[in-house]
Design a protein around this motif. Structure first.
Motif, short mmCIF file in Angstrom:
data_model
loop_
_atom_site.label_atom_id
_atom_site.label_comp_id
_atom_site.label_asym_id
_atom_site.label_seq_id
_atom_site.Cartn_x
_atom_site.Cartn_y
_atom_site.Cartn_z
N ARG A 1 -38.29 -76.84 -15.26
CA ARG A 1 -39.43 -77.55 -15.83
C ARG A 1 -39.95 -76.77 -17.01
O ARG A 1 -40.02 -75.54 -16.99
N TYR B 1 -43.16 -76.66 -19.85
CA TYR B 1 -44.51 -77.16 -20.03
C TYR B 1 -45.26 -76.29 -21.02
O TYR B 1 -45.07 -75.08 -21.05
N THR C 1 -39.93 -82.55 -18.50
CA THR C 1 -41.12 -82.21 -19.28
C THR C 1 -42.12 -83.35 -19.22
O THR C 1 -41.82 -84.44 -18.75
N ASP C 2 -43.29 -83.07 -19.74
CA ASP C 2 -44.24 -84.15 -19.97
C ASP C 2 -43.90 -84.77 -21.33
O ASP C 2 -42.80 -84.58 -21.85
N ASN C 3 -44.81 -85.52 -21.90
CA ASN C 3 -44.56 -86.22 -23.16
C ASN C 3 -45.27 -85.57 -24.33
O ASN C 3 -45.66 -86.25 -25.29
N ARG D 1 -38.39 -87.10 -18.92
CA ARG D 1 -39.82 -86.99 -19.23
C ARG D 1 -40.59 -87.75 -18.16
O ARG D 1 -40.24 -88.87 -17.80
N PRO E 1 -46.74 -90.73 -18.38
CA PRO E 1 -48.07 -90.19 -18.68
C PRO E 1 -48.97 -90.20 -17.44
O PRO E 1 -48.87 -91.08 -16.58
N PRO F 1 -49.04 -85.60 -13.49
CA PRO F 1 -48.70 -84.18 -13.42
C PRO F 1 -48.07 -83.78 -12.09
O PRO F 1 -47.37 -82.77 -12.03
N ASN G 1 -44.52 -82.84 -12.06
CA ASN G 1 -44.18 -81.51 -12.56
C ASN G 1 -44.89 -80.46 -11.70
O ASN G 1 -45.42 -79.48 -12.20
N GLU H 1 -46.96 -76.92 -12.62
CA GLU H 1 -48.41 -77.09 -12.48
C GLU H 1 -48.96 -76.07 -11.47
O GLU H 1 -50.03 -75.51 -11.67
#
Length: 171
Positions: free
Chosen positions: A8, A10, A68-70, A92, A95, A98, A101, A105
């Motif tokens: 991951r 971030y 990953t996030d966006n 990804r 939205p 979390p 991930n 986090e």
């Protein structure tokens, strides 16, 4: 570590700096990280390449899945082209999710609780030094119940060198 080896990536903003880290979901090792005044696609691309090199996965057939996030650094052309060039599958998360991930986090929660909330950084240099020391502590001395009460680096070494029985993870 299975066919769906996952890492991951971030990026988290703080007042003085940005921290981008890459974690191995299986052993919770922060494989590599970037602390800087910016967190761009080129930083994410270099970080991914360094992480694959450190884990000796740069020239292997089986590659990890990177989630990953966006964030703008992860949807950038340079990051996407690096993933393609390295033959890494890039997922990804949607939205506002979390929890998808959760491993990174959780690390950021530990970092917030045990580092950020205890120190006031007077400068970027001060922040860099303190965070680097904390990540070293996390990797070598922070005990994880999910890792048989071992720190991440010790658990990773036991898996690689001594062949302790791997366990299934949910991602």
């Amino acid at each position: 570590m299975g066919n769906r080896y996952q890492i991951r990536l971030y990026c988290r903003r703080r007042p003085i700096f940005l921290l981008m880290g890459i974690i191995d979901v299986y052993d919770r090792v922060i494989i590599d990280y970037h602390i800087g005044l910016t967190c761009e696609g080129r930083h994410a691309a270099h970080l991914l390449e360094r992480a694959l090199w450190k884990r000796k996965l740069l020239n292997t057939e089986i590659k990890p899945v990177i989630r990953t996030d966006n964030g703008p650094q992860f949807i950038s052309n340079i990051f996407e082209s690096t993933c393609q060039a390295l033959s890494v599958e890039h997922e990804r998360i949607p939205p506002k999710t979390p929890n998808l991930n959760a491993h990174i986090e959780a690390f950021h929660s530990i970092l917030e609780r045990d580092c950020y909330s205890k120190y006031e950084f007077e400068s970027y240099t001060d922040a860099h030094k303190t965070i680097t020391e904390f990540i070293d502590f996390y990797l070598h001395r922070y005990l994880h119940g999910s890792l048989q009460d071992m720190p991440p680096v010790q658990f990773h070494e036991m898996v690689v060198n001594m062949g302790i029985a791997p366990f299934q993870i949910r991602v």
